[in-house]
Design a protein around this motif. Structure first.
Motif, short mmCIF file in Angstrom:
data_model
loop_
_atom_site.label_atom_id
_atom_site.label_comp_id
_atom_site.label_asym_id
_atom_site.label_seq_id
_atom_site.Cartn_x
_atom_site.Cartn_y
_atom_site.Cartn_z
N VAL A 13 0.87 -1.17 0.00
CA VAL A 13 0.00 0.00 0.00
C VAL A 13 0.91 1.22 0.00
CG1 VAL A 13 -1.76 1.30 1.27
CG2 VAL A 13 -1.80 -1.21 1.30
N TYR A 14 0.52 2.25 -0.75
CA TYR A 14 1.29 3.49 -0.81
C TYR A 14 0.43 4.67 -0.37
CZ TYR A 14 4.86 1.09 -3.60
OH TYR A 14 5.83 0.23 -4.05
N PHE A 15 1.07 5.62 0.26
CA PHE A 15 0.51 6.96 0.43
C PHE A 15 1.49 7.93 -0.20
CE2 PHE A 15 0.44 11.07 2.58
CZ PHE A 15 -0.87 11.44 2.33
N GLY A 173 -10.40 1.69 4.84
CA GLY A 173 -9.17 1.02 4.44
C GLY A 173 -9.17 -0.45 4.83
N ILE A 186 -3.25 -0.49 -3.72
CA ILE A 186 -3.96 0.63 -3.09
C ILE A 186 -3.01 1.81 -2.93
CG2 ILE A 186 -5.15 1.38 -1.00
CD1 ILE A 186 -6.10 -1.56 -0.70
N VAL A 187 -3.44 2.97 -3.43
CA VAL A 187 -2.65 4.21 -3.34
C VAL A 187 -3.54 5.31 -2.79
CG1 VAL A 187 -1.34 5.96 -4.59
CG2 VAL A 187 -1.17 3.56 -5.28
N GLY A 188 -3.17 5.82 -1.62
CA GLY A 188 -3.82 7.01 -1.07
C GLY A 188 -3.02 8.23 -1.50
N ALA A 270 -5.18 4.46 3.64
CA ALA A 270 -4.00 3.64 3.35
C ALA A 270 -3.52 2.90 4.59
CB ALA A 270 -2.89 4.53 2.79
#
Length: 300
Positions: A13-15, A173, A186-188, A270
């Motif tokens: 997962v990225y933010f 999330g 998943i990218v926030g 995220a």
């Protein structure tokens, strides 16, 4: 930053700190650092194995409409999504070329419908909508996945909840976390610090001397919140991370750094999607300015 992340289980997962459209044309040294940070993350995502079947985005510029009432999420199921020039500032005089910007991309309404069904089965009220791609997605992605080397992974856009219920964003999330095992990355996309009122305080100072004093005050606040946020979000245990993130709301620096919460909530989504993490790593060179922080984080 490692060039390849090869998950043995769920996708990471990225933010990302997405900035405004000035990210694409400003020549400031700080802006170039933010650009390089995002390009490196784009390279990392392209190198992921297994390859994602879609990128599931949560943006600070896609909050569910207030008309739906509390507790409702929107999922964009439009085919042929267009680029939205939904900038906060009016650039028609200062930089009119920004309204010509485009970003080639793929969408996947059938996968968006799959995500919508997953949310409803998870007990979340979700509505299907048709809209474009907001600048919280396409501006950073235009750097991460430039038009000369287009991204061949479709984008699926999901809103955050409308309003100030921060815990609900983490639950959102958590609801999509299992999709990481089904090929969804998943990218926030938001900002660790995002305060136009603080920036206005600096800009509106009555003298150069006062402006520098205000700038230093705001920068101190921004750095303080950024430090607290990093300590909270990098906790590997999901329950500890959730508790620490929600406790940030009690800090004076929280309201100064987020007078409105829409740029903070994608980070909460995220963090919720990450669950218990083997590693939580801030990515790239730190950039904190008065009223802004461009934190990027990877959860694995």
């Amino acid at each position: 930053m490692p060039s390849v992340v090869a998950p043995t289980g769920p996708l990471p997962v990225y933010f990302i700190g997405h900035a405004g459209v000035g990210l694409l044309f400003s020549e400031s040294p700080q802006n170039r650092i933010v650009q390089d940070n995002l390009r490196a993350i784009g390279d990392e995502i392209r190198a992921l194995s297994p390859r994602p079947k879609a990128i599931l985005t949560f943006s600070g510029h896609f909050e569910a409409g207030e008309i739906h009432g509390p507790g409702v999420i929107e999922v964009n199921v439009r085919r042929g999504t267009y680029i939205m020039h939904d900038f906060v500032n009016d650039f028609h005089d200062s930089a009119p070329f920004v309204y010509e910007y485009d970003w080639p991309h793929q969408d996947a309404p059938e996968l968006a419908a799959e995500v919508w069904q997953h949310l409803t089965k998870s007990g979340i009220k979700a509505k299907r909508v048709e809209r474009g791609v907001d600048h919280g997605v396409w501006v950073p992605f235009k750097l991460m996945f430039p038009p000369e080397d287009p991204l061949d992974i479709p984008i699926v856009q999901v809103s955050t909840f409308n309003g100030y219920g921060l815990e609900s964003q983490i639950r959102l999330g958590e609801a999509v976390s299992s999709l990481r095992n089904e090929g969804y990355l998943i990218v926030g996309s938001g900002m660790a610090v995002h305060s136009f009122p603080s920036i206005a305080e600096v800009r509106n100072a009555s003298s150069d001397e006062e402006r520098e004093l205000v700038r230093q005050k705001v920068l101190k606040e921004s750095r303080a919140f950024d430090k607290h946020l990093r300590a909270a979000v990098t906790k590997r245990d999901a329950a500890e991370r959730k508790k620490a993130l929600l406790e940030l709301e009690s800090l004076l620096e929280f309201r100064r750094s987020h007078p409105t919460v829409e740029h903070f909530t994608p980070l909460l989504v995220a963090a919720g999607a990450a669950g218990d993490a083997a590693e939580v790593e801030p990515l790239g060179v730190d950039v904190v300015e008065p009223g802004m922080s461009y934190l990027n984080v990877r959860f694995t």
